[in-house]
Write an enzyme that holds these catalytic residues in place. Structure first.
Site, short mmCIF file in Angstrom:
data_model
loop_
_atom_site.label_atom_id
_atom_site.label_comp_id
_atom_site.label_asym_id
_atom_site.label_seq_id
_atom_site.Cartn_x
_atom_site.Cartn_y
_atom_site.Cartn_z
N GLN A 154 -4.70 -1.07 9.66
CA GLN A 154 -4.66 -2.41 9.08
C GLN A 154 -5.31 -3.41 10.04
O GLN A 154 -4.97 -3.47 11.22
CB GLN A 154 -3.19 -2.80 8.81
CG GLN A 154 -3.01 -4.14 8.14
CD GLN A 154 -3.57 -4.20 6.72
OE1 GLN A 154 -3.39 -3.28 5.93
NE2 GLN A 154 -4.26 -5.28 6.40
N LYS B 119 0.85 -1.20 0.00
CA LYS B 119 0.00 0.00 0.00
C LYS B 119 0.88 1.25 0.00
O LYS B 119 0.61 2.21 -0.72
CB LYS B 119 -0.92 0.00 1.23
CG LYS B 119 -2.11 -0.94 1.08
CD LYS B 119 -2.85 -1.16 2.39
CE LYS B 119 -3.92 -2.22 2.21
NZ LYS B 119 -4.55 -2.64 3.47
N ASP C 49 -10.95 3.25 4.08
CA ASP C 49 -11.38 1.85 4.01
C ASP C 49 -12.90 1.76 3.87
O ASP C 49 -13.42 0.70 3.51
CB ASP C 49 -10.96 1.11 5.29
CG ASP C 49 -9.78 0.17 5.07
OD1 ASP C 49 -9.51 -0.19 3.91
OD2 ASP C 49 -9.14 -0.20 6.08
#
Ligand code: NAD
Length: 288
Positions: free
Chosen positions: A98, A54, A121
């Site tokens: 995460q 990422k 997200d």
């Protein structure tokens, strides 16, 4: 019928190029690049790989990539304090914590602490609610990428029979919401579903997001269907090595489907590209 393989890598590359062009225009207009900060707690090796890729993709798109790697002993209060600091940091447009988090940390509380405007997200209840009610939202990356691939294969999906297998908050439920918003007729299957084979046989669109290798048998697939395989399962091979497989019996399904995504090289690359797109979107929204 032999299915057309949907090349997620190539599609993701195109999306990343579009995002990079958008980033360049944003820099020209605002004098700064959009910023994405990723927070990793603990040493989970798979998560570390995701975070690294990422970060590389963020920088390659011309955005500012920030990273916080915290020890597994980090308390929930410490993590919440970091999230609050990132919420207040004007140079940070996107915050990604995460998952999974260590068990002593309440994941829902951490997600709810992220500023919804920076929730790239798309997991915050505000964004989930906005998606469910048809408002503009930051949408979870994996289902966003799946929808792009489905629409590229089929065009208008209004009225199509769609089956989503798996009802997680990060894939299945938002996928069902996105397909519903496009006027598909959506069935959401899960671990208690009876006659999964019958549902698959009726579906013109199948999105499998379960985490069980070869759960969806090729023989179940409706001829010509568009099959999107989100599953990522590492299975051991006889020679002691391992390989990544999806939730769909790929070879057999390819004989019947009209379109199919491979694993790897299908949904995975699109997820990261959509994360970059969400970060640019968040930066534009905040700048407006
Ligand atoms: P999850 O474990 O949160 O949810 C799995 C879902 O599958 C549950 O809703 C459960 O009800 C359902 N399920 C379990 N057994 C079933 C059965 N026999 N029949 C029908 N449904 C059943 O998983 P998740 O986070 O949604 O991820 C699903 C899979 O997708 C995993 O393999 C994960 O690694 C993969 N994934 C891939 C990407 C990507 O970018 N490629 C992103 C996210 C998740």
């Amino acid at each position: 019928m032999t299915a057309t393989i949907i090349d997620g890598k190539a599609r993701a590359l195109r999306l990343r190029e579009t995002v990079a062009a958008g980033v360049a225009a944003f820099v020209a207009a605002h004098g700064r690049a959009p910023g994405l900060t990723v927070v990793l707690v603990g040493e989970d090796p798979a998560s570390a790989v995701y975070v690294r890729s990422k970060g590389l993709a963020t920088a390659a798109a011309g955005m500012v990539s920030g990273e916080h790697r915290l020890p597994v002993t980090t308390s929930e209060a410490e993590l919440l304090a970091l999230v609050a600091a990132l919420n207040a940091d004007a140079t940070v447009d996107g915050i990604l914590v995460q998952l999974p988090l260590p068990r002593h940390i309440d994941t829902d509380r951490v997600i709810a602490a992220i500023d919804p405007a920076k929730d790239v997200d798309g997991f915050h209840p505000v964004n989930a609610g906005r998606l469910a009610t048809g408002l503009d939202a930051l949408v979870p990356c994996t289902p966003s990428g799946c929808l792009m691939m489905i629409e590229e294969a089929l065009g208008d999906i209004s009225g199509r029979e769609a089956l989503v297998i798996g009802r997680s908050n990060i894939v299945g439920k938002p996928m069902a919401a996105l397909l519903t918003a496009r006027s598909a007729t959506v069935t959401l299957a899960h671990s208690r579903t009876r006659d999964l084979a019958g549902h698959v046989a009726r579906a013109e669109i199948v999105v499998a997001a379960v985490g069980i290798p070869d759960l969806v048998k090729g023989a179940w697939v409706r001829p010509g269907a568009c099959v999107i395989d989100v599953g990522m399962n590492r299975v051991a091979l006889a020679d002691g090595k391992s390989k990544l497989v999806g939730d769909v019996e790929y070879a057999a399904a390819s004989e019947r489907a009209g379109w199919i995504t491979p694993v790897p090289g299908g949904v995975g690359p699109m997820t990261i590209a959509c994360l970059l797109a969400n970060t640019l979107k968040a930066a534009r929204m905040r700048a407006a």
